[in-house]
Design a protein around this motif. Structure first.
Motif, PDB file in Angstrom:
ATOM      1  N   UNK A  96     -18.613   8.895  23.807  1.00  0.00           N
ATOM      2  CA  UNK A  96     -18.196   9.611  22.601  1.00  0.00           C
ATOM      3  C   UNK A  96     -18.968   9.113  21.376  1.00  0.00           C
ATOM      4  N   UNK A  97     -19.244   7.811  21.333  1.00  0.00           N
ATOM      5  CA  UNK A  97     -19.967   7.248  20.194  1.00  0.00           C
ATOM      6  C   UNK A  97     -21.431   7.685  20.178  1.00  0.00           C
ATOM      7  N   UNK A 128     -13.757  10.649  17.012  1.00  0.00           N
ATOM      8  CA  UNK A 128     -13.563   9.240  16.627  1.00  0.00           C
ATOM      9  C   UNK A 128     -12.227   8.705  17.119  1.00  0.00           C
ATOM     10  N   UNK A 129     -11.192   9.496  16.986  1.00  0.00           N
ATOM     11  CA  UNK A 129      -9.879   9.049  17.451  1.00  0.00           C
ATOM     12  C   UNK A 129      -9.890   8.739  18.941  1.00  0.00           C
ATOM     13  N   UNK A 130     -10.501   9.640  19.718  1.00  0.00           N
ATOM     14  CA  UNK A 130     -10.557   9.401  21.163  1.00  0.00           C
ATOM     15  C   UNK A 130     -11.446   8.206  21.478  1.00  0.00           C
ATOM     16  N   UNK A 131     -12.495   8.016  20.741  1.00  0.00           N
ATOM     17  CA  UNK A 131     -13.364   6.854  20.955  1.00  0.00           C
ATOM     18  C   UNK A 131     -12.559   5.567  20.731  1.00  0.00           C
ATOM     19  N   UNK A 163       1.334   7.696  30.518  1.00  0.00           N
ATOM     20  CA  UNK A 163       2.190   8.101  29.388  1.00  0.00           C
ATOM     21  C   UNK A 163       1.577   7.781  28.020  1.00  0.00           C
ATOM     22  N   UNK A 164       0.886   6.655  27.907  1.00  0.00           N
ATOM     23  CA  UNK A 164       0.229   6.320  26.635  1.00  0.00           C
ATOM     24  C   UNK A 164      -0.788   7.406  26.283  1.00  0.00           C
ATOM     25  N   UNK A 165      -1.538   7.853  27.277  1.00  0.00           N
ATOM     26  CA  UNK A 165      -2.549   8.897  27.053  1.00  0.00           C
ATOM     27  C   UNK A 165      -1.889  10.220  26.677  1.00  0.00           C
ATOM     28  N   UNK A 166      -0.811  10.572  27.351  1.00  0.00           N
ATOM     29  CA  UNK A 166      -0.101  11.820  27.044  1.00  0.00           C
ATOM     30  C   UNK A 166       0.462  11.771  25.624  1.00  0.00           C
ATOM     31  N   UNK A 167       1.058  10.643  25.251  1.00  0.00           N
ATOM     32  CA  UNK A 167       1.620  10.499  23.904  1.00  0.00           C
ATOM     33  C   UNK A 167       0.507  10.573  22.850  1.00  0.00           C
ATOM     34  N   UNK A 168      -0.603   9.868  23.100  1.00  0.00           N
ATOM     35  CA  UNK A 168      -1.724   9.925  22.166  1.00  0.00           C
ATOM     36  C   UNK A 168      -2.219  11.358  22.012  1.00  0.00           C
TER      37      UNK A 168
END
Length: 183
Positions: A96-97, A128-131, A163-168
């Protein structure tokens, strides 16, 4: 065969097989990893037979599971399977970067631009957020495997990271709505 059932089966079948062997054999990674590798390879073959292609994510994941799982078995050292999520997440973050330097636009836009119409600034922020998220997951994985038991790490890898990924992902809806382009 139903396409969504096939996807579910090929995505979660190897994981179910891993859990079955892990918990049926006194929580032994050395026993659970070979069936995981075999099931992953079979899942990739099934996807190829039905779809005539293998999407990049399952292919990369399958290669890394086979590579790091093989190293874990060969050296009889779980550190290789522990660091696999760290390496995958760092690879995603770096893609991503650096991706925008090769494509002149955020990689997420290149991948998802047709399904989510966003302004350029929206894509920049989302990228950027996903990175940062992937770098954060890599650090979290390192913290967990270095400070917790193997069983805790195994459960965190599946029942924590997903779950962390789904919440993000859910938290990105506001950004998507703010920068969405009305077609």
């Amino acid at each position: 065969m139903n396409k969504s059932f096939l996807k579910f089966l090929t995505d979660f079948g190897p994981l179910a097989i891993f859990f079955f062997y892990y918990y049926s054999n006194d929580k032994n990674l050395s026993v659970a990893i070979p069936p995981l590798i075999i099931a992953t390879i079979i899942a990739l073959i099934v996807v190829w037979v039905f779809e005539k292609k293998i999407p990049p994510m399952p292919l990369v994941s399958g290669i890394l599971i086979t590579f790091f799982g093989g190293l874990t078995i060969y050296f009889n050292d779980p550190i290789f399977i522990y660091v696999k999520p760290t390496i995958i997440n760092i690879m995603f973050a770096l893609a991503l970067f650096f991706g925008k330097y090769f494509t002149n636009e955020p990689i997420l836009k290149k991948i998802m631009g047709k399904s989510i119409p966003l302004s350029d600034i929206g894509w920049e922020i989302l990228n950027k957020r996903w990175m940062y998220f992937f770098f954060g997951l890599a650090l979290l994985n390192e913290f967990i495997w270095r400070t917790q038991s193997e069983e805790f790490w195994v459960n965190f890898k599946v029942w924590g990271m997903l779950p962390i990924t789904v919440i993000f992902t859910g938290f990105q809806i506001g950004l998507i709505n703010k920068y969405k382009i009305n077609e």
